[in-house]
Design an enzyme around this catalytic site. Structure first.
Site, PDB file in Angstrom:
ATOM      1  N   ASN A   1       0.850  -1.191   0.000  1.00  0.00           N
ATOM      2  CA  ASN A   1       0.000   0.000   0.000  1.00  0.00           C
ATOM      3  C   ASN A   1       0.887   1.242   0.000  1.00  0.00           C
ATOM      4  O   ASN A   1       1.476   1.598   1.017  1.00  0.00           O
ATOM      5  CB  ASN A   1      -0.880  -0.052   1.262  1.00  0.00           C
ATOM      6  CG  ASN A   1      -1.755   1.171   1.415  1.00  0.00           C
ATOM      7  OD1 ASN A   1      -1.750   2.082   0.577  1.00  0.00           O
ATOM      8  ND2 ASN A   1      -2.511   1.193   2.487  1.00  0.00           N
TER       9      ASN A   1
ATOM     10  N   ARG B   1      -2.953  -2.132  -3.066  1.00  0.00           N
ATOM     11  CA  ARG B   1      -4.036  -1.183  -2.826  1.00  0.00           C
ATOM     12  C   ARG B   1      -3.848   0.001  -3.768  1.00  0.00           C
ATOM     13  O   ARG B   1      -2.807   0.651  -3.755  1.00  0.00           O
ATOM     14  CB  ARG B   1      -4.002  -0.694  -1.388  1.00  0.00           C
ATOM     15  CG  ARG B   1      -5.070   0.360  -1.148  1.00  0.00           C
ATOM     16  CD  ARG B   1      -4.996   0.901   0.260  1.00  0.00           C
ATOM     17  NE  ARG B   1      -6.106   1.813   0.506  1.00  0.00           N
ATOM     18  CZ  ARG B   1      -5.935   3.078   0.873  1.00  0.00           C
ATOM     19  NH1 ARG B   1      -4.728   3.596   1.004  1.00  0.00           N
ATOM     20  NH2 ARG B   1      -6.987   3.836   1.103  1.00  0.00           N
TER      21      ARG B   1
ATOM     22  N   HIS C   1     -12.265   4.329   0.578  1.00  0.00           N
ATOM     23  CA  HIS C   1     -12.403   3.361   1.682  1.00  0.00           C
ATOM     24  C   HIS C   1     -13.255   2.150   1.277  1.00  0.00           C
ATOM     25  O   HIS C   1     -13.792   1.451   2.143  1.00  0.00           O
ATOM     26  CB  HIS C   1     -13.081   4.007   2.920  1.00  0.00           C
ATOM     27  CG  HIS C   1     -12.257   5.056   3.596  1.00  0.00           C
ATOM     28  ND1 HIS C   1     -12.835   6.175   4.161  1.00  0.00           N
ATOM     29  CD2 HIS C   1     -10.931   5.170   3.805  1.00  0.00           C
ATOM     30  CE1 HIS C   1     -11.900   6.925   4.699  1.00  0.00           C
ATOM     31  NE2 HIS C   1     -10.719   6.333   4.491  1.00  0.00           N
TER      32      HIS C   1
ATOM     33  N   ARG D   1      -8.963  17.422   6.898  1.00  0.00           N
ATOM     34  CA  ARG D   1      -9.725  17.775   5.691  1.00  0.00           C
ATOM     35  C   ARG D   1     -11.059  18.423   6.050  1.00  0.00           C
ATOM     36  O   ARG D   1     -11.692  18.016   7.026  1.00  0.00           O
ATOM     37  CB  ARG D   1     -10.010  16.512   4.856  1.00  0.00           C
ATOM     38  CG  ARG D   1      -8.771  15.933   4.225  1.00  0.00           C
ATOM     39  CD  ARG D   1      -9.066  14.621   3.519  1.00  0.00           C
ATOM     40  NE  ARG D   1      -8.179  13.575   4.000  1.00  0.00           N
ATOM     41  CZ  ARG D   1      -8.347  12.286   3.768  1.00  0.00           C
ATOM     42  NH1 ARG D   1      -9.356  11.852   3.055  1.00  0.00           N
ATOM     43  NH2 ARG D   1      -7.481  11.399   4.239  1.00  0.00           N
TER      44      ARG D   1
ATOM     45  N   GLU E   1      -8.324  -4.105   6.037  1.00  0.00           N
ATOM     46  CA  GLU E   1      -8.236  -3.919   4.588  1.00  0.00           C
ATOM     47  C   GLU E   1      -7.215  -4.864   3.968  1.00  0.00           C
ATOM     48  O   GLU E   1      -7.407  -5.347   2.853  1.00  0.00           O
ATOM     49  CB  GLU E   1      -7.865  -2.455   4.287  1.00  0.00           C
ATOM     50  CG  GLU E   1      -9.016  -1.506   4.558  1.00  0.00           C
ATOM     51  CD  GLU E   1      -8.604  -0.064   4.746  1.00  0.00           C
ATOM     52  OE1 GLU E   1      -8.082   0.249   5.849  1.00  0.00           O
ATOM     53  OE2 GLU E   1      -8.784   0.750   3.840  1.00  0.00           O
TER      54      GLU E   1
END
Ligand code: AMP
Length: 389
Positions: free
Chosen positions: A7, A83, A172, A231, A375
């Site tokens: 990832n 990923r 996600h 964010r 994940e």
């Protein structure tokens, strides 16, 4: 099957070697500060953590070091899962790496330039070094690809939408997919309409009806939706024009402001970490108390939006750093959904465990669960599925 999951972030590269049947993790680690002075690799094997200080000028160098380190693990690698943050308009599912699919990862990279180019480089090196191994692309957007058109389409001119592929892609997706799968295993036929609440430093909700994504809170990019660590989440898009024309900020400066300097960090004036914010709020810091209130408010509000997209909801699942660990944040969100019949048991909410668990009261109208996400396992299972197919 033993799968290496890779990832690549903008300046990091996480890896994990695990077995899909036993779910045992043989080794994992993170190459940090890639392209920055002071780079190093944090590696964990047999429960022991070590740090290797090493120059990592780019992701290609980092992945070569990872393969060197993994030589000490007495386990063969049988497949590699990558990923990919943005699959764009190409990937409704994970896909085996070919010249064509790799080119597609690069083609859609302008939508996620910090991540996709790095992962594409890593894929290339993996293919070169181990041509006998199958590499699999696991896009974080794939789960959202088939959401209904009324959910993904933006009300922009059609020619602009078509030419620039502007739409809601979400993010996600691998985590939301894992949460659906786990909740469904755990709850059986009791769950049909799930809102998966991935609340970490990045945060998104996903409405999932019988395994199908119906809507999600992130948009063209992961800036949309909930208030996050740094964010903004959703704000009036005209804020960008206003800050540019009146404030004199360049587009790049606004991009950095909204992605890196906003959210809980800006609201609290202290930290992007919800633990620090909670501690300060408890000590009387009013900005931190307001940051928490706004996080609860927006999460509850968007939860209702996700429920509306399914015309109902029977299950809510909290996951990721905040969702898995913070009883305060779970309670704060649940309290603002009491009008929908959400009721959390305060004692169950305090239980700490690595297993999925119910935290709602028996008379809650919506079952509330905490489900640790994984994940890496989801990616590894995709690698196995595609290799075996
Ligand atoms: P993630 O991006 O999923 O790794 O989540 C990271 C975030 O989870 C951190 O920035 C913290 O804000 C939050 N977090 C982790 N542990 C806790 C905790 N015990 N209480 C509150 N927030 C937590």
């Amino acid at each position: 099957m033993n799968v290496l999951v890779v990832n690549a972030g903008s300046s990091s590269l996480k890896y994990q070697l695990l077995n899909t049947e036993t779910r045992e993790v043989f080794a994992k680690g993170n190459c940090e500060r890639i392209g920055i002075e002071g780079s190093f690799i944090g590696h964990t094997e047999n429960g022991e953590k070590g740090t290797l200080e090493v120059a990592l000028p780019d992701h290609r160098t980092a992945i070569k070091h990872v393969f060197d380190i993994l030589k000490t693990v007495d386990q063969p690698i049988e497949g590699i899962g990558h990923r990919v943050v943005q699959g764009g308009w190409y990937f409704p599912d994970s896909a085996i790496v070919t010249d064509e699919t790799l080119a597609q990862v690069r083609e859609v990279a302008p939508l996620a330039p910090l991540h996709n180019y790095a992962e594409a480089d890593v894929i290339e090196i993996c293919r070169d070094m181990f041509p006998e191994l199958t590499n699999v692309i696991v896009p974080d957007t794939a789960f959202h690809y088939n959401m209904p058109e009324h959910a993904w389409r933006y009300a922009l001119p059609r020619d602009v939408v078509d030419k620039y592929h502007v739409r809601k892609y979400g993010a996600h997706g691998t985590s939301h997919r894992f949460i659906w799968r786990t909740v469904h295993e755990f709850m059986g036929d009791k769950t049909h309409k799930l809102v998966s609440c991935h609340l970490g430093s990045g945060a998104s909700l996903c409405a999932i009806e019988d395994g199908q994504c119906m809507d999600t809170t992130m948009g063209l990019t992961p800036l949309d939706g909930l208030i996050m660590g740094t964010r903004t989440g959703t704000i009036d898009p005209a804020t960008v024009f206003y800050l540019n024309r009146v404030g004199g900020y360049s587009i790049d400066e606004i991009d950095t402001m909204m992605n890196k300097k906003s959210g809980m960090l800006a609201l609290s004036g202290r930290s992007s970490d919800t633990r620090d914010i909670e501690e300060a709020a408890n000590a009387g810091d009013e900005n931190c108390a307001m940051a928490m209130e706004m996080f609860f408010y927006r999460t509850a509000q968007l939860f209702a939006e996700m429920a509306a997209s399914m015309e109902g909801v029977d299950t809510m699942a909290f996951t990721a750093g905040i969702g898995e660990n913070s009883d305060t944040y779970r309670q704060g969100v649940a309290d603002r959904l009491a009008w929908m019949g959400v009721k959390i048991d305060p004692e169950l909410n305090k239980v700490r465990s690595d297993d999925p668990r119910v935290i709602s009261t028996p008379d809650s109208a919506i079952k509330v669960l905490v489900v640790p996400t994984n994940e890496e396992l989801m990616i590894a299972l995709d690698v196995k599925r595609l290799i075996e197919a």
